[in-house]
Design an enzyme around this catalytic site. Structure first.
Site, PDB file in Angstrom:
ATOM      1  N   ARG A   1       7.626  -3.328  37.110  1.00 50.35           N
ATOM      2  CA  ARG A   1       6.926  -2.965  38.345  1.00 50.35           C
ATOM      3  C   ARG A   1       6.725  -4.244  39.157  1.00 50.35           C
ATOM      4  NH1 ARG A   1       1.202  -1.237  37.163  1.00 50.35           N
ATOM      5  NH2 ARG A   1       2.153   0.723  36.482  1.00 50.35           N
TER       6      ARG A   1
ATOM      7  N   ASP B   1      -0.116  -4.109  32.878  1.00 52.77           N
ATOM      8  CA  ASP B   1      -0.450  -4.783  34.125  1.00 52.77           C
ATOM      9  C   ASP B   1      -0.477  -6.296  33.924  1.00 52.77           C
ATOM     10  OD1 ASP B   1      -0.759  -2.613  35.868  1.00 52.77           O
ATOM     11  OD2 ASP B   1      -2.775  -2.206  35.132  1.00 52.77           O
TER      12      ASP B   1
END
Length: 309
Positions: free
Chosen positions: A185, A135
């Site tokens: 992502r 992330d």
């Protein structure tokens, strides 16, 4: 304006104590978080996989400031990966990791500690046949996070990373990360960032998202389209078709508890859909960022706080 206030509140220790001590808030939290225990994550992930969805599991926690906690987070991921394998779902369930949770924010040797812990998680993921996506956090961590990703990809070419289209630099990062095998992502971003580094208007963030999508779809990597916006979902599918991508050459990602009917619809239509599934006791920061994205839920939270005692 309310979203900005909530993002600031996500960093407030005093408000954290107030919110996490109110049992009534758990009803709302459960909309977005699988539970506090590993068994909760395994159970919920298994149910999602049974419905034809893929999953990425996040053990909640960030801004770790001591070695023991960083090691505990690493162990939690290793145990979770073993549990996914035992449940027979590992090939459909990867993990998402915040480097600040595994030591990046440590005052001493943070970069080395986080890299070592991240490498251990990647080794465990590879052993059970799945992947890891790292992330992205606020803009001050981007270069350090990408440095870890590049280091890990020398041994684990499948390592994924997150890029945030609210940041002005992200188009260039997408070009750098659009090569063969690169898993990216793409998200809008959920942190309060200064105008000097980030777009402030929603329309500008959306336009940046489309430009970044174009770059990733035209590249040779594997785009992971993380959005609940119907317009962006439709644009992603159009761009994928324009660039000759089949439905197994990219995927959509959505948060647990957000637009579940749309998740099922896309999966039923033959698209790859992955659900971002968080669990753990340190849910406050994640929860407040979800409220910032959907301020309508704030009324519920305020009623819960008002009912204390």
């Amino acid at each position: 304006m309310l979203g900005s206030v909530l993002l600031s509140a996500s960093r407030s220790p005093r408000l954290r104590q107030a919110v996490t001590s109110v049992p009534a808030t758990r009803t709302l939290v459960e909309r977005f978080v699988a539970g506090e225990q590993r068994a909760d994550a395994v159970r919920t992930a298994s149910a999602l996989v049974a419905r034809g969805l893929r999953v990425t599991v996040d053990h909640l926690g960030e801004d770790t400031t001591d070695l023991a906690t960083a090691a505990a987070v690493r162990t939690a991921y290793l145990d979770a990966l073993a549990s996914f394998a035992d449940a027979g779902i590992a090939k459909d369930v990867e993990v998402s990791v915040k480097l600040s949770a595994v030591g990046q924010a440590l005052a001493k040797d943070g970069e080395a500690v986080s890299l070592d812990n991240a490498r251990a998680i990647c080794e465990a993921a590879e052993a059970v046949g799945t992947t890891v996506t790292f992330d992205m956090e606020d803009h001050t961590t981007v270069d350090r996070t990408l440095a870890v990703v590049h280091a890990l990809r020398a041994d684990f070419g499948w390592v994924g990373c997150v890029l945030q289209t609210m940041l002005r630099r992200t188009e260039a990062d997408c070009r750098d990360l659009s090569g063969v095998g690169s898993r990216v992502r793409l998200v809008k971003g959920a942190y309060k960032e200064p105008e000097s580094v980030a777009f402030q208007a929603k329309a500008d963030v959306d336009r940046s998202y489309v430009r970044c999508l174009e770059t990733l779809m035209a590249g040779q990597g594997y785009p992971m389209v993380a959005s609940h916006d119907p317009r962006l979902v439709a644009i992603a599918a159009t761009l994928a078709e324009r660039h000759g991508r089949g439905r197994d050459d990219y995927e959509f990602q959505m948060l647990y508890g957000v637009r579940p009917d749309e998740q099922r619809r896309l999966a039923d239509d033959g698209y790859r859909v992955r659900v971002y599934l968080p669990y753990g006791t340190d849910w406050y920061g994640y929860f407040m960022r979800r409220l910032a994205e959907r301020p309508a839920n704030v009324a519920f939270l305020l009623r819960a706080l008002a009912s204390r005692g």
